[in-house]
Design an enzyme around this catalytic site. Structure first.
Site, PDB file in Angstrom:
ATOM      1  N   GLY A 286       0.578  -1.569   0.139  1.00 49.07           N
ATOM      2  CA  GLY A 286      -0.053   0.154  -0.115  1.00 49.07           C
ATOM      3  C   GLY A 286       0.407   1.672   0.101  1.00 49.07           C
ATOM      4  O   GLY A 286       0.242   2.572  -0.120  1.00 49.07           O
ATOM      5  N   GLU A 287       2.016   1.102  -0.048  1.00 49.01           N
ATOM      6  CA  GLU A 287       3.004   2.384  -0.001  1.00 49.01           C
ATOM      7  C   GLU A 287       3.207   3.114  -1.451  1.00 49.01           C
ATOM      8  O   GLU A 287       2.715   2.369  -2.507  1.00 49.01           O
ATOM      9  CB  GLU A 287       4.351   1.744   0.768  1.00 49.01           C
ATOM     10  CG  GLU A 287       4.223   1.753   2.111  1.00 49.01           C
ATOM     11  CD  GLU A 287       6.033   1.367   2.344  1.00 49.01           C
ATOM     12  OE1 GLU A 287       6.781   1.185   1.856  1.00 49.01           O
ATOM     13  OE2 GLU A 287       6.236   1.231   4.225  1.00 49.01           O
TER      14      GLU A 287
ATOM     15  N   HIS B  58     -12.856  26.996   2.907  1.00 48.60           N
ATOM     16  CA  HIS B  58     -13.907  26.727   3.943  1.00 48.60           C
ATOM     17  C   HIS B  58     -13.596  27.948   4.404  1.00 48.60           C
ATOM     18  O   HIS B  58     -15.136  28.755   5.105  1.00 48.60           O
ATOM     19  CB  HIS B  58     -14.023  25.387   4.867  1.00 48.60           C
ATOM     20  CG  HIS B  58     -15.175  24.861   5.845  1.00 48.60           C
ATOM     21  ND1 HIS B  58     -16.031  25.321   5.209  1.00 48.60           N
ATOM     22  CD2 HIS B  58     -14.940  25.526   6.996  1.00 48.60           C
ATOM     23  CE1 HIS B  58     -17.252  25.531   5.894  1.00 48.60           C
ATOM     24  NE2 HIS B  58     -16.180  25.525   7.468  1.00 48.60           N
TER      25      HIS B  58
ATOM     26  N   LYS C  41     -28.771  26.782  11.360  1.00 49.27           N
ATOM     27  CA  LYS C  41     -29.085  25.071  10.794  1.00 49.27           C
ATOM     28  C   LYS C  41     -28.304  25.379  12.905  1.00 49.27           C
ATOM     29  O   LYS C  41     -27.311  25.536  12.838  1.00 49.27           O
ATOM     30  CB  LYS C  41     -28.194  24.839  10.061  1.00 49.27           C
ATOM     31  CG  LYS C  41     -27.926  23.264  10.055  1.00 49.27           C
ATOM     32  CD  LYS C  41     -26.738  23.241   9.267  1.00 49.27           C
ATOM     33  CE  LYS C  41     -24.918  23.429   9.932  1.00 49.27           C
ATOM     34  NZ  LYS C  41     -23.920  23.011   8.486  1.00 49.27           N
TER      35      LYS C  41
ATOM     36  N   ARG D  97     -25.585  22.319  14.320  1.00 50.91           N
ATOM     37  CA  ARG D  97     -24.929  21.506  13.843  1.00 50.91           C
ATOM     38  C   ARG D  97     -24.833  20.438  15.672  1.00 50.91           C
ATOM     39  O   ARG D  97     -24.387  20.583  16.498  1.00 50.91           O
ATOM     40  CB  ARG D  97     -23.658  21.030  13.697  1.00 50.91           C
ATOM     41  CG  ARG D  97     -22.922  19.475  13.271  1.00 50.91           C
ATOM     42  CD  ARG D  97     -21.856  20.445  12.685  1.00 50.91           C
ATOM     43  NE  ARG D  97     -22.050  19.783  11.085  1.00 50.91           N
ATOM     44  CZ  ARG D  97     -21.956  19.357  10.100  1.00 50.91           C
ATOM     45  NH1 ARG D  97     -22.298  18.262  10.771  1.00 50.91           N
ATOM     46  NH2 ARG D  97     -22.517  19.900   8.776  1.00 50.91           N
TER      47      ARG D  97
ATOM     48  N   ASP E  61     -23.853  26.771  -0.957  1.00 51.68           N
ATOM     49  CA  ASP E  61     -22.559  26.367   0.074  1.00 51.68           C
ATOM     50  C   ASP E  61     -21.582  26.160  -0.797  1.00 51.68           C
ATOM     51  O   ASP E  61     -21.154  25.936  -1.362  1.00 51.68           O
ATOM     52  CB  ASP E  61     -23.093  25.081   0.855  1.00 51.68           C
ATOM     53  CG  ASP E  61     -22.860  24.966   2.011  1.00 51.68           C
ATOM     54  OD1 ASP E  61     -22.098  25.798   2.345  1.00 51.68           O
ATOM     55  OD2 ASP E  61     -23.334  24.428   2.532  1.00 51.68           O
TER      56      ASP E  61
HETATM   57  C1  R5P Z   1     -20.469  23.921   7.098  1.00 52.09           C
HETATM   58  O1  R5P Z   1     -19.997  24.826   7.588  1.00 52.09           O
HETATM   59  C2  R5P Z   1     -19.973  23.865   5.920  1.00 52.09           C
HETATM   60  O2  R5P Z   1     -20.753  25.086   5.348  1.00 52.09           O
HETATM   61  C3  R5P Z   1     -21.156  23.393   5.073  1.00 52.09           C
HETATM   62  O3  R5P Z   1     -22.299  23.278   5.166  1.00 52.09           O
HETATM   63  C4  R5P Z   1     -20.604  21.661   5.664  1.00 52.09           C
HETATM   64  O4  R5P Z   1     -20.213  20.423   5.636  1.00 52.09           O
HETATM   65  C5  R5P Z   1     -21.962  20.336   5.097  1.00 52.09           C
HETATM   66  O5  R5P Z   1     -22.110  19.415   5.598  1.00 52.09           O
HETATM   67  P1  R5P Z   1     -23.368  18.132   5.406  1.00 52.09           P
HETATM   68  O6  R5P Z   1     -23.046  18.237   3.719  1.00 52.09           O
HETATM   69  O7  R5P Z   1     -22.600  16.788   5.639  1.00 52.09           O
HETATM   70  O8  R5P Z   1     -24.393  18.425   5.514  1.00 52.09           O
END
Ligand code: R5P
Length: 322
Positions: free
Chosen positions: A41-42, A133, A195, A197, A221
């Site tokens: 796998g290396e 991000h 939302k 999490r 997004d």
């Molecule tokens: C969150 O901060 C990101 O911008 C996305 O909304 C998130 O990571 C999406 O994750 P999932 O599709 O698992 O809900």
């Protein structure tokens, strides 16, 4: 050969098609390399052409399988450094681990910083990334980062959707700045889904801040991972009276049941870039926009020591502060 006279673009195995498309736009052949796995796998990697004194670019999103993609990138950089490349640029269209950018509880790592350290220590001189991000991740690197935006590429397709009285909706508070930039481009209003999490794979949607009734909704997004956030957001805006729903995202991470969730949600179009290759199933309502021309222009400018930020002259500056 003069300093930096030559340019070579190589592909790791995470997205060779994107690297080929970039080279096609630039009118250059792709750099020759052999990448295989040893029986255990290396990685068994060899660059098959001369890179001494060249400006070298390695295209490798660190998308799933994340650790294979990442280690292969590190190995490629190490190989090019030892082969006396003049400059090495890691072209990382999707930067994995970006969401692990802070200690949000005790006794957890900051893996985005760890990955940045590894890339620099391996020998990269520069990084090119798309829609990190959080833009602050640029600061995790002590080498230059050219942070490109997928928005101009995606907006061309968004305009073709012909949305009626569009309203741009962010599926969470963290995405507001990105959504606002799209809303400015579209001259549309902005709404936000509230939302929460609960875990890496579980979220709860509480409310929509803003009136989406009788409007076409463009849900924006930076990435879709499990598809939970965006499909819940699509459902709640529909419940609140949205006419049509379009999903727009830069990075199609698409893990677990994401494709099933996208197919089942009430959106009529799912628009992604190709920063990550689509493996296995594809969403039925998929439209793709390629970042290859954007990356080709950026690579060409870096090689010529020309401004890369001038690629974004039309971009609102506030997107930087997300
Ligand atoms: C969150 O901060 C990101 O911008 C996305 O909304 C998130 O990571 C999406 O994750 P999932 O599709 O698992 O809900």
């Amino acid at each position: 050969m003069k300093r930096g006279e030559r340019l070579r673009v190589f592909a790791g195995r995470s997205h060779p098609q994107l690297a080929r498309d970039i080279c096609a736009h630039m009118g250059i052949p792709i750099g020759e390399a052999s990448i295989k796995d040893f029986p255990d796998g290396e990685i068994d990697l060899k660059v098959e052409c001369d890179v001494r004194g060249a400006d070298v670019f390695v295209v490798q999103p660190t998308s799933p399988p994340v650790h294979d993609s990442l280690f292969e990138l590190l190995s490629f950089i190490d190989c090019l450094r030892r082969a006396s490349a003049e400059t090495i640029t890691a072209v990382i269209p999707y930067f994995g681990y970006a969401r692990k950018d802070r200690k949000d509880e005790g006794r957890v790592p900051i893996n985005a910083k760890l990955v940045a350290n590894l890339i620099a220590v391996a020998g990269a001189h520069r990084v090119v990334a798309i829609d990190l991000h959080a833009a602050q991740i640029q600061g995790f690197f002590d080498i230059p980062v050219d942070h490109l935006y997928a928005r101009p590429v995606l907006m061309e397709k968004v305009r073709e959707l012909g949305a009626d009285r569009p309203i741009v909706v962010s599926p969470d508070v963290g995405g507001t700045k990105l959504a606002r930039a799209y809303a400015k481009d579209l001259r549309a209003d902005l709404a936000i889904v509230d939302k929460r999490r609960i875990s890496g794979s579980e979220t709860v949607v509480e409310n929509v801040v803003g009136d989406v009734n009788n409007r076409d909704v463009v849900l924006v997004d930076d990435m879709i991972s499990t598809g939970g956030s965006i499909s819940d957001a699509a459902r709640i805006v529909k419940e609140r009276g949205a006419k049509r729903v379009f999903i727009v995202a830069s990075h199609a991470v698409l893990c677990g049941d994401a494709v099933k969730k996208l197919d089942a949600c009430p959106a009529e179009t799912i628009l992604f870039t190709d920063t990550i290759p689509l493996r296995g199933q594809r969403p039925a309502k998929l439209v793709q926009a390629s970042v290859a021309p954007l990356l080709a222009r950026a690579i060409d400018r870096i090689h010529r020591s020309e401004s890369v930020s001038s690629l974004f002259d039309n971009s609102p500056r506030d997107i930087e502060t997300r």
